[in-house]
Motif scaffolding. Structure first.
Motif, PDB file in Angstrom:
ATOM      1  N   ALA A  48     -36.630  -5.978 -38.493  1.00 46.95           N
ATOM      2  CA  ALA A  48     -35.912  -7.240 -38.283  1.00 46.95           C
ATOM      3  C   ALA A  48     -35.203  -7.691 -39.554  1.00 46.95           C
ATOM      4  N   PHE A  49     -35.866  -7.524 -40.698  1.00 46.00           N
ATOM      5  CA  PHE A  49     -35.293  -7.995 -41.962  1.00 46.00           C
ATOM      6  C   PHE A  49     -34.063  -7.209 -42.391  1.00 46.00           C
ATOM      7  N   THR A  50     -33.856  -6.014 -41.862  1.00 40.46           N
ATOM      8  CA  THR A  50     -32.678  -5.232 -42.251  1.00 40.46           C
ATOM      9  C   THR A  50     -31.374  -5.918 -41.870  1.00 40.46           C
ATOM     10  N   ILE A  51     -31.415  -6.835 -40.886  1.00 38.33           N
ATOM     11  CA  ILE A  51     -30.185  -7.518 -40.472  1.00 38.33           C
ATOM     12  C   ILE A  51     -30.148  -8.975 -40.929  1.00 38.33           C
ATOM     13  N   MET A  52     -31.147  -9.409 -41.699  1.00 40.68           N
ATOM     14  CA  MET A  52     -31.223 -10.805 -42.138  1.00 40.68           C
ATOM     15  C   MET A  52     -30.878 -10.930 -43.616  1.00 40.68           C
ATOM     16  N   ASN A  53     -30.190 -12.018 -43.978  1.00 43.26           N
ATOM     17  CA  ASN A  53     -29.927 -12.236 -45.403  1.00 43.26           C
ATOM     18  C   ASN A  53     -31.210 -12.744 -46.077  1.00 43.26           C
ATOM     19  N   GLU A  54     -31.220 -12.764 -47.387  1.00 44.27           N
ATOM     20  CA  GLU A  54     -32.439 -13.114 -48.131  1.00 44.27           C
ATOM     21  C   GLU A  54     -32.915 -14.531 -47.856  1.00 44.27           C
TER      22      GLU A  54
END
Length: 85
Positions: A48-54
């Motif tokens: 999921a985090f691969t498509i989310m900004n920091e």
């Protein structure tokens, strides 16, 4: 999870992780690793985090204090978020 893994086309547009917003492989990070108590949690969050900004990742892990996230940005900079291991 990594956006640099398997690609379905020679132009490297369609990888094994697909951003549902545009149907393309994510390009924010070289690698996203999550340390969690359960492997399934780490796997789901790293994907999921691969498509989310920091900023979005930080907001999520504020609700999960036991999680550590290691990111390698496309430019090669390493960032650690969340719990210190």
């Amino acid at each position: 999870s990594s956006a640099t893994g398997f690609y379905f086309d020679n132009a490297r547009r369609f990888g094994h992780i697909i951003d549902p917003r545009d149907g393309r492989a994510p390009t924010l990070y070289r690698r996203v690793s999550v340390i969690a108590e359960e492997a399934a949690t780490a796997d789901a969050l790293s994907t999921a985090f691969t498509i989310m900004n920091e900023n979005h990742i930080t907001a999520v892990i504020k609700t999960l204090p036991e999680i550590t996230v290691d990111l390698v940005r496309i430019g090669g900079v390493h960032v650690r978020l969340g719990r210190t291991v």
